[in-house]
Scaffold this active site. Structure first.
Site, mmCIF file in Angstrom:
data_model
loop_
_atom_site.group_PDB
_atom_site.id
_atom_site.type_symbol
_atom_site.label_atom_id
_atom_site.label_comp_id
_atom_site.label_asym_id
_atom_site.label_seq_id
_atom_site.Cartn_x
_atom_site.Cartn_y
_atom_site.Cartn_z
ATOM 1 N N LYS A 80 0.842 -1.186 0.000
ATOM 2 C CA LYS A 80 0.000 0.000 0.000
ATOM 3 C C LYS A 80 0.883 1.244 0.000
ATOM 4 C CE LYS A 80 -3.934 1.825 2.744
ATOM 5 N NZ LYS A 80 -4.780 1.546 3.936
ATOM 6 N N SER A 158 -9.490 1.691 3.125
ATOM 7 C CA SER A 158 -8.677 2.546 2.272
ATOM 8 C C SER A 158 -7.672 1.774 1.417
ATOM 9 C CB SER A 158 -7.911 3.560 3.144
ATOM 10 O OG SER A 158 -7.038 2.895 4.045
ATOM 11 N N SER A 182 -9.904 -0.894 6.977
ATOM 12 C CA SER A 182 -9.297 -0.680 5.667
ATOM 13 C C SER A 182 -8.633 -1.902 5.043
ATOM 14 C CB SER A 182 -8.284 0.463 5.739
ATOM 15 O OG SER A 182 -8.946 1.689 5.941
#
Length: 453
Positions: A80, A158, A182
């Site tokens: 990420k 996210s 997330s």
């Protein structure tokens, strides 16, 4: 390429490497070919081709010489866009951080998985500053849910790009962070496994924060076994991962309030069907009211969410300067809500949290908690782009179930359990009280096949 190596589980790919039926260099090249051929260019923000090729060549030499580093040697992984990668600025889904100094070294967990032999493929897209459960990003584009067959649907956030990268068969595993859901939300929306570890289980050095009292890490991957292998390596543990538990030894408790309100019928039906299969397989299922859930909502309503208070403290200077104009207006609006939380309110939240963790953990005991990861399937993108009120309402509903686990410091695994509306995936969230991650992973491995049906 006859095999889509990236669509395999870690265990499948590892077996090919260890038996010398596949080579890390060939697999890394095949992964890049698959990513470049994929039509959605919003999944990755950066590809690390030079680094990946060097790491793959080193892995190939080790395997050829009989010096394998273990089960993860040669396995591709995506990170990420908030994990430090040496020599690159960490942008966290935002354009305003692009001017920051490049990272002097990898984040601790990136380095640990490199030491285990894993190949860093690239950085995946995300909600700006990790502050949304939806996954929309106006700067780098919004990765589209690959499971949708009717309309364009959100990926979940996210860790949006991470969920799509695994679900679309671009990489076998992608690392995410989880402050309010997330990891588990994109796992549920995209039909993959997502493991949120207990906060503090891994080093957070080199990971861009959102709210340090809530931030945790975890992989999105194809199986719980894969998650367990990654977990061991991120803790620097060389011993074998946790073993499966017997299904007959497992007690699951389902909260009767707080997680089913407004749930889509298809989500409830898929979850209840999974519970039925578990019960038939010998698991003991009970249903109870969790008073702590209602008080968590009450505390946040009275003092404001903990996440917004800490996010505002982190971004206060940025919000008062020129960078605010270059940020997602919805992230700015939500972050500024934290300004309303006074120091006294913040301390009251922490005091209430400590008490609620103790009370709820005592209620749960050694049982595991089960409920739908999200009360609805992945929604369509267009209505959320068009209207702020619709977006904020959906964001709150999307985060509701998973956020209980963050506030109460639990660990959790989202496992696909069927489909709901429009044939979209539904996630079954299995959780345990904090610092019982080994027990959770052991139970989840035992129950995964039954949950999937």
């Amino acid at each position: 390429m006859t095999d889509n190596f990236a669509a395999m589980s870690i265990a499948q790919l590892s077996a090919l490497f260890q038996m010398r039926k596949a080579d890390p260099v060939d697999v890394a090249e095949a992964v890049f070919e698959t990513i470049e051929a994929y039509s959605d260019k919003a999944v990755f923000v950066t590809l690390l081709k030079d680094r990946a090729r060097a790491e793959a060549e080193a892995s190939s030499r080790r395997l050829r010489d009989g010096r394998s580093l273990g089960l993860l040697d040669g396995i591709p992984i995506a990170w990420k866009d908030l994990f430090d990668i040496e020599g690159m600025a960490t942008t966290a889904g935002s354009t305003v951080l692009g001017k920051e100094e490049p990272a002097a070294k990898d984040a601790d967990v990136v380095d640990l998985l490199k030491q285990a032999g894993m190949i860093a493929i690239g950085r995946t897209n995300m909600s700006e500053f990790a502050f949304s459960g939806i996954g929309i990003n106006p700067h780098y584009g919004t990765p589209l849910n690959p499971r949708s067959r009717d309309v364009l649907r959100v990926p979940g956030g996210s860790s949006s790009g991470a969920g799509v990268a695994v679900a679309a068969g671009l990489v076998p595993v992608a690392m995410g962070t989880d402050t309010g859901g997330s990891v588990r939300i994109p796992a549920a929306f995209n039909g993959v496994v997502g493991y949120k570890a207990t906060r503090g289980r891994y080093s957070m050095s080199g990971v861009y924060p959102l709210a340090k009292s809530l931030d945790s890490l975890g992989p999105l991957c194809r199986t719980v076994q894969d998650a367990a292998w990654i977990d061991s390596a991120m803790r620097g543990v060389s011993s074998a991962p946790v073993p499966k538990r017997s299904k007959a030894q497992l007690d699951l408790v389902v909260p009767t309030h707080g997680v089913f309100e407004g749930a889509e019928p298809g989500v409830v039906a898929a979850f209840e069907a999974a519970l039925g299969r578990l019960e038939a397989a010998g698991a003991r299922i009970s249903r109870e009211r969790f008073p702590g859930f209602e008080e968590v909502i009450s505390v946040m309503g009275k003092y404001g969410p903990l996440v917004t208070a800490e996010a505002f403290a982190l971004h206060r200077d940025r919000l008062s300067g020129p960078d605010a104009a270059a940020m997602d207006p919805r992230v700015v609006a939500r972050t500024r809500l934290g300004e309303k939380t006074s120091t006294a309110d913040y301390l009251a939240i922490l005091e209430a949290r400590s008490r609620l963790i103790a009370e709820t953990n005592a209620l749960i005991g050694h049982r595991f908690v089960a409920f739908p990861s999200v009360a609805h399937v992945a929604p369509a993108v267009e209505p959320l782009l068009a209207d702020d009120e619709t977006f904020f309402a959906m964001n709150g509903k999307t985060l509701r179930n998973t956020a209980f686990g963050n506030f109460l410091d639990w660990c959790g695994v989202s496992i696909p359990c069927g489909t709901g509306e429009a044939g979209m995936p539904v996630g079954f969230l299995l959780s345990a009280v904090g610092h019982h991650d080994d027990d959770l992973l052991s139970a989840a491995m035992a129950l995964e096949e039954v949950i999937r049906g």
